[in-house]
Design an enzyme around this catalytic site. Structure first.
Site, short mmCIF file in Angstrom:
data_model
loop_
_atom_site.label_atom_id
_atom_site.label_comp_id
_atom_site.label_asym_id
_atom_site.label_seq_id
_atom_site.Cartn_x
_atom_site.Cartn_y
_atom_site.Cartn_z
CG HIS A 182 20.78 58.98 -99.62
ND1 HIS A 182 19.45 58.92 -99.30
CD2 HIS A 182 21.13 60.29 -99.51
CE1 HIS A 182 19.01 60.15 -99.04
NE2 HIS A 182 20.01 60.99 -99.16
N GLY A 183 24.76 56.63 -101.26
CA GLY A 183 25.63 55.48 -101.34
C GLY A 183 25.06 54.34 -102.16
#
Length: 523
Positions: free
Chosen positions: A353-354
């Site tokens: 999710h970064g």
């Protein structure tokens, strides 16, 4: 007859000479062992180094300055990320640390030994092999008490190395390793460390929210060429977990899942060289810590494993995260409230999710984050790239954040500020919010998933984002040829160069209520 006599004489002379040589070598080996530390060789680097930047599109960033966050952790004169120090010991290049198969045990280890030189006990390093304290290492036996005993002895014994040897698999229940210790302790993991296999095997009287905890472990180094395997598969399948099936439904009930490694109220920590995989929840978490260096680690778990953040930092000051590879089911790196001076460099992230700041301000709480740098990173096949996310109704501020020289590869939301973060729909609109200001995006290039706009700035209706700066951003669709428009809502800033796509939706100047908003900043 004379010829046979000569042959026998030569054979006897050769045999006597060879015996003398063997004795000489044996004598030399004995003499050498008195003056050396007989430890395993240095651990190999991670098998998958961070991907190199494309020199034609993402030039390298200058080295951090001496006073930059994280640059002075090991040396006041350092101008680059701290180099990987030579470990006390480590695994060989074999594959035993990358497998969860139970190895054939070696003979029992001797008692703890003094590995000092020249008889100088004040400079000696004692090796505390967990097998000397009763650990079996067969992957079945409970080795928890042996690890605890080895920790206590190493902690009280001055300079020491707690050794988890290569070639063994050690099963440990939930445990807390408590300091402070007499001196900086090295926790050397060259074998495999694992917990009980799933919730049904977890002892009822054990904490279900954490597995391995280091409390007040000042000056500790956790390192090695081994594997910490969280065995999270059965935890991810609990009915309460978010499943991405046809209905996407979850069920009520107990949902606690342990964090694999948690460091709490500790300072001057180093974590390096390890492989950590399949945590039931967060892989590594730092709470109320100071002066932390993370270097050359590999974190892996499946892309759909829920809440498996790679590294989470909260209420922690001065952290450097360098030269690491993280692939998991949630944020690669998540930065929570109370985080100050966080320096992230040369990290390869994804699928994930970064890299996220937040979520902040949940349940009307106050959150303060400042002086964050993410530089020379690769983010690939992820839901988000670099993200700031806050709940409505919170207070406090996020300020002085720089995202520089980042390569995006098929990322759904490469650049995103979301001040309407909400896990349930609908969420009521609220007037208060965490104030976001002084955020810069420099040299961010690559491709994005066309399902979302490449740039999304969704700021609070009543507390706008200010001083947002965009420079040399080039984001192209990974499919097709239509470039999506950026999204802006109540965000003030400037695009200093021509960007792709053009960001024309930024508001100029500052809002009228800026003085009131500035007063709400934490720093």
């Amino acid at each position: 007859m004379e010829l046979a006599r000569i042959i026998l004489l030569l054979a006897f002379t050769s045999f006597a000479f060879s015996c003398t040589c063997v004795q000489g070598r044996h004598h030399h080996k004995k003499h050498h062992s008195k003056n050396s530390i007989a430890l395993p060789p240095m651990a190999d680097p991670p098998s998958e180094p961070p991907e190199p930047m494309n020199s034609t599109s993402v030039p390298p960033a200058p080295s951090p300055q001496p006073n930059a966050p994280g640059s002075g952790m090991n040396s006041t004169n350092s101008t680059s990320p701290p180099p990987l120090h030579i470990p006390i010991g480590g695994g060989s290049s074999g594959n035993s640390t990358n497998s969860t198969n139970v190895p054939v045990p070696f003979p029992p280890a001797p008692a703890p030994t003094d590995a000092g030189t020249n008889g100088n006990s004040s400079n000696s390093t004692t090796i505390f092999d967990v097998r000397s304290f009763g650990a079996v290492g067969d992957g079945v036996s409970d080795d928890t008490e042996a690890f605890k005993s080895a920790w206590v002895s190493a902690c009280q014994g001055g300079t020491g190395v707690l050794l988890v040897p290569q070639g063994y698999s050690f099963k440990i229940r939930s445990a807390i390793f408590t300091g402070p210790c007499q001196s900086g302790i090295v926790f050397q993991v060259d074998g495999i460390v694992m917990p009980p296999d799933g919730p049904d095997s977890w002892p009822q009287n054990n904490n279900r929210r954490q597995w391995l905890v280091f409390y007040r472990a000042d000056g500790m180094t956790l390192q090695g060429g081994g594997l910490i395997d969280g065995k999270g598969e059965k935890w991810w399948d609990l009915p309460c977990k978010p499943h991405k099936g046809n209905n996407g439904a979850t069920s009520p009930g107990p949902c606690d899942s342990p964090v694999a490694l948690r460091f709490f109220m500790s300072s001057n920590l180093t974590v390096r060289g390890l492989k950590i995989q399949n945590s039931p929840q967060f892989h590594v978490r730092f709470d109320n810590c100071k002066n932390v260096t993370i270097d050359s680690i590999v974190i892996t778990s499946p892309a759909l494993s829920p809440n498996t953040d790679g590294i989470h930092v909260e209420n922690t000051e001065t952290v450097g995260i360098y030269n690491s590879v993280i692939s998991n089911g949630d944020d690669c790196i998540s930065i929570g409230s109370g985080s100050i001076n966080i320096d992230i460099q040369n990290v390869t992230c994804g699928p994930s999710h970064g890299i996220s700041i937040g979520s902040l301000g949940k349940q009307s709480s106050r959150a303060c984050v400042t002086n964050i740098t993410v530089r020379n990173a690769v983010i690939k096949h992820s839901d988000n790239g670099v993200r700031i996310k806050t709940w409505q109704g919170g207070s406090g501020s996020v300020s002085s954040v720089a995202f520089e020289n980042i390569r995006m590869d098929t990322v759904r939301n490469p650049i995103i500020i979301d001040q309407f973060y909400c896990l349930s729909k609908p969420c009521a609109n609220q007037t208060s919010a965490v104030y976001i200001s002084d955020i810069s995006y420099t040299n961010i290039q690559g491709t994005y998933d066309v399902r979302s706009p490449p740039i999304h700035f969704g700021c609070s209706d009543s507390v706008p984002c200010t001083n947002i700066t965009i420079t040399e951003v080039e984001l192209l669709p990974s499919q097709g040829y239509i470039v999506s428009e950026p999204f802006c809502w109540n965000v003030y800033g400037v695009s200093e160069t021509l960007t792709i796509p053009p960001v024309s939706c930024l508001l100029e100047g500052l809002p009228r209520s800026i003085m009131d908003i500035e007063a709400a900043k934490c720093f």
